[in-house]
Design a protein around this motif. Sequence first.
Motif, short mmCIF file in Angstrom:
data_model
loop_
_atom_site.label_atom_id
_atom_site.label_comp_id
_atom_site.label_asym_id
_atom_site.label_seq_id
_atom_site.Cartn_x
_atom_site.Cartn_y
_atom_site.Cartn_z
N GLU A 512 14.40 40.64 20.82
CA GLU A 512 14.00 41.34 22.04
C GLU A 512 12.77 42.22 21.82
OE1 GLU A 512 17.09 43.45 23.94
OE2 GLU A 512 18.39 41.70 24.11
N ASP A 515 9.78 40.17 22.05
CA ASP A 515 9.44 39.71 23.39
C ASP A 515 8.38 40.58 24.05
OD1 ASP A 515 11.08 37.53 23.40
OD2 ASP A 515 12.81 38.64 24.14
N THR A 516 8.40 41.88 23.73
CA THR A 516 7.47 42.80 24.40
C THR A 516 6.24 43.09 23.54
OG1 THR A 516 8.73 44.66 23.51
CG2 THR A 516 9.29 43.91 25.73
N GLU A 543 9.47 49.35 29.71
CA GLU A 543 10.18 48.10 29.91
C GLU A 543 10.59 47.95 31.37
OE1 GLU A 543 13.20 45.91 26.99
OE2 GLU A 543 14.15 47.59 28.02
N GLY A 561 11.92 35.54 33.16
CA GLY A 561 12.13 35.25 31.75
C GLY A 561 11.06 34.33 31.20
N LEU A 566 11.06 35.87 27.79
CA LEU A 566 12.41 36.38 27.54
C LEU A 566 13.40 35.26 27.85
CD1 LEU A 566 12.23 39.78 29.46
CD2 LEU A 566 12.37 39.54 27.00
N SER A 567 14.56 35.32 27.23
CA SER A 567 15.63 34.43 27.68
C SER A 567 16.09 34.90 29.05
CB SER A 567 16.81 34.45 26.69
OG SER A 567 17.42 35.72 26.68
N THR A 570 18.56 37.77 29.00
CA THR A 570 17.97 39.10 28.77
C THR A 570 17.31 39.63 30.04
OG1 THR A 570 17.58 38.57 26.45
CG2 THR A 570 16.32 40.39 27.37
N ALA A 571 16.62 38.74 30.76
CA ALA A 571 15.93 39.17 31.98
C ALA A 571 16.90 39.69 33.02
CB ALA A 571 15.11 38.00 32.55
#
Length: 588
Positions: A512, A515-516, A543, A561, A566-567, A570-571
């Motif tokens: 995660e 991801d950012t 975020e 996502g 992102l998955s 997670t979204a």
Amino acid sequence: MTDAKNFAGPRHIELGVAILKDEGMLEFANPVMRKWLGKWKGQRIQEKLNRLISEEQRLMILSSGKPMEWSIVVDELHLQMHAYPYIHDMSQASIFMVAYNIKPVHLLEAQFQEMKAIADELEAVFQNSYDAIYISDANGITLKTNDAIERLTGIPKEYYIGKDLRYLEKRGIVQKSVTFEVLKEKKPVTVIQENSLGKVILLTGSPIFNEQGEITRIVTNLRDISELNRLREKLLQYHKYHSGDEPIIYASKYMEKVIELASRVAKTDTTVLLLGESGVGKEVIARLIHRNSGRYENGAFIKVNCGAIPQELLESELFGYESGAFTGAKKGGKPGMFELAHEGTLFLDEIGELPLHLQVKLLRVLQEQEFTRVGGVKPMKVNVRIIAATNRNLKKMVADGNFREDLYYRIYVVPIEIPPLRKRKEDIRPLLSFYLDIFNRKYQASKTLKEQTIELLQSYEWPGNVRELANFIERLFVISPTDEMDPEHLQDLLGLTSLFEEHTPYQEKRNEEADTAGLINESDIDLDKVKTLGFQAIIEQMEMEILTAAYKQYGSSYEVGKALQLSQSTAIRKAYKYGIRTKPQEEG
């Protein structure tokens, strides 16, 4: 919980009677009172009497000339006492005392309340049944029905009570009653009728017998199956291609191309390689190819899962063995799957699990149409069409030395890739309808999915694909308490967040924090603000701002996502965390 069969209240209330002289001495006691007084061993009679009536009570009764009553618990006795002044003769006053044990009464009241609670619960279940329930006696007189009868017929339930079913038939309120068929057949009877409201009703009447074997009641269950018929008709809107016992349900252009290609290659004898994730339906496509081939009439479809059979047994399973080939081998030997599939189709599922030494033998069969049994020396000719399937990257396995390159090119003649559900979401709705219809018939129900439930299920990635979807719908079907399955039932089953988090996508989960990465410009960072609010608070604020903007632009968790790498799980979880999206159980 007490049931009616085991319910047993007291047969009678015990009544104890005694007469006491003015000084408190016992003058008379009936058998019940003598029995009670005899229970308290180790005490004299006078001491026992003093436990029932104190000296103060006795003197007050004698001085006032008025009766008294009181309650007392002595050991297991809960006594209600009544005492009256009694003039024995002109010179002596006595006390006439009556006592009864109220403990059985309390037990009776408790049992009665418990029975009433059971009756109330059964009545609530009866009245709240989605199906109509109709009870009549052996003469066809209506005894009881529930609220659902009005929904099915438009007539209040009170109208039916006491009515003869013959009269209701004559008036056209009901069609031919199933009750009289049950009386005639003396067994359950099921019929289907269409009523005046245009509803298609499934009626099942069941007899209830007494100990003499006579029918005393007929219980009829009425179920509206109009919705089931509507679902079946809706299924006809979608493509339905039969590959044998299991039809292929699809609406997407992607699957249309898969079916078209599979049908075209079925007419030839070429080797086919089916590619796709676990659960996408590779075996179903393989059966479709066999069913539409010239081999269907004369040859069998034989499936071998190369990953499910231990490697030490796989060779003998595929190619058979001769007598005495190894310890425990059957006398006379045993044919392998290739021999059983002669003139037919051999489906080698999970071919990527085939060990290298067997890949050599398979290559020989493909090239020369012959093989040798384990322990044998004589080659055997065979006429078999090979369909292979895998969810692995065979090309990479070839590069890594785990799969023979010559075999790879020999089976990679006509590759057919079956896409995962997340790439053909148009197929999810018809698949939901298809499996819902299956489970309604399996469990004799008429359950439906709310539109919001369908939308949620369409947004899920289904890493287990069609197999997972079918299993999930059956679990949802069995567990959901009502006939209309809404998002709250998803919450009850897995927890809505868990629905999107428990299953990881087919690709590896991304970290995660990674991801950012790359979204923050160092020049924009206010370190004083970070020091004031704290590092974690700043990260969460950024975020939330990123996700808010993404949801505003893209709308769905799937697209968000995809855009933010992102998955989907997670979204959607972070959208719930920051209030960007509201969980269904919290809505309106």
